[in-house]
Design a protein around this motif. Sequence first.
Motif, mmCIF file in Angstrom:
data_model
loop_
_atom_site.group_PDB
_atom_site.id
_atom_site.type_symbol
_atom_site.label_atom_id
_atom_site.label_comp_id
_atom_site.label_asym_id
_atom_site.label_seq_id
_atom_site.Cartn_x
_atom_site.Cartn_y
_atom_site.Cartn_z
ATOM 1 N N ILE A 137 -4.070 -5.144 8.871
ATOM 2 C CA ILE A 137 -4.149 -4.891 7.439
ATOM 3 C C ILE A 137 -5.479 -4.264 7.028
ATOM 4 C CG2 ILE A 137 -4.959 -7.176 6.755
ATOM 5 C CD1 ILE A 137 -2.845 -6.886 4.418
ATOM 6 N N VAL A 138 -6.567 -4.632 7.670
ATOM 7 C CA VAL A 138 -7.865 -4.039 7.336
ATOM 8 C C VAL A 138 -7.864 -2.555 7.709
ATOM 9 C CG1 VAL A 138 -10.338 -4.106 7.809
ATOM 10 C CG2 VAL A 138 -9.070 -6.233 7.559
ATOM 11 N N GLY A 139 -7.363 -2.245 8.881
ATOM 12 C CA GLY A 139 -7.254 -0.849 9.297
ATOM 13 C C GLY A 139 -6.276 -0.077 8.429
ATOM 14 N N GLY A 140 -5.234 -0.750 7.949
ATOM 15 C CA GLY A 140 -4.289 -0.099 7.049
ATOM 16 C C GLY A 140 -4.941 0.312 5.746
ATOM 17 N N TYR A 141 -5.755 -0.572 5.190
ATOM 18 C CA TYR A 141 -6.474 -0.223 3.961
ATOM 19 C C TYR A 141 -7.504 0.877 4.222
ATOM 20 C CZ TYR A 141 -4.432 -3.936 1.147
ATOM 21 O OH TYR A 141 -3.559 -4.717 0.442
ATOM 22 N N LEU A 142 -8.158 0.830 5.375
ATOM 23 C CA LEU A 142 -9.097 1.890 5.743
ATOM 24 C C LEU A 142 -8.361 3.219 5.873
ATOM 25 C CD1 LEU A 142 -11.966 2.710 6.714
ATOM 26 C CD2 LEU A 142 -11.126 2.282 9.014
ATOM 27 N N SER A 143 -7.202 3.186 6.492
ATOM 28 C CA SER A 143 -6.396 4.387 6.643
ATOM 29 C C SER A 143 -5.982 4.949 5.290
ATOM 30 C CB SER A 143 -5.161 4.066 7.490
ATOM 31 O OG SER A 143 -4.338 5.180 7.623
ATOM 32 N N LEU A 144 -5.623 4.079 4.373
ATOM 33 C CA LEU A 144 -5.276 4.523 3.018
ATOM 34 C C LEU A 144 -6.461 5.211 2.347
ATOM 35 C CD1 LEU A 144 -3.237 1.508 1.621
ATOM 36 C CD2 LEU A 144 -2.462 3.857 1.730
ATOM 37 N N ALA A 145 -7.628 4.602 2.408
ATOM 38 C CA ALA A 145 -8.807 5.145 1.726
ATOM 39 C C ALA A 145 -9.248 6.477 2.328
ATOM 40 C CB ALA A 145 -9.950 4.131 1.790
ATOM 41 N N VAL A 146 -9.322 6.537 3.643
ATOM 42 C CA VAL A 146 -9.775 7.766 4.297
ATOM 43 C C VAL A 146 -8.725 8.867 4.123
ATOM 44 C CG1 VAL A 146 -10.456 8.779 6.502
ATOM 45 C CG2 VAL A 146 -11.218 6.501 5.909
ATOM 46 N N GLY A 147 -7.458 8.493 4.195
ATOM 47 C CA GLY A 147 -6.392 9.475 3.992
ATOM 48 C C GLY A 147 -6.398 10.060 2.594
#
Length: 105
Positions: A72-82
């Motif tokens: 989930i932390v990487g998912g939120y990071l992926s959302l922000a960077v994307g």
Amino acid sequence: MTLSQAAYEMTAGRTWSLIGAALGVFGVVMGVLALRRRRNGLVAVVAGGAGVVLGAVVVLMAKGGPGTGYGIVGGYLSLAVGLAAVALGVLARRKGAGAAAPHAS
């Protein structure tokens, strides 16, 4: 296997969130290059969009919070960077379209 060993396993959620974050970072790099070289930012938009989609899927499918192995932390990071990559790509596309438009003098 102990609980502390399980915390460091590469789960499917963590893998997909890392792939999404990598696509987002690639999109940010391509967006910055497109802005600096006055090129089309389509690659940044596509890569960033893919990162956003993967991040959203990981976040929506996660059944636990940080440290549970769902990514989930990487998912939120992926959302922000994307999202940053998409914004840079759109900005590059607008600047490119403005530079290509004929100017009335």
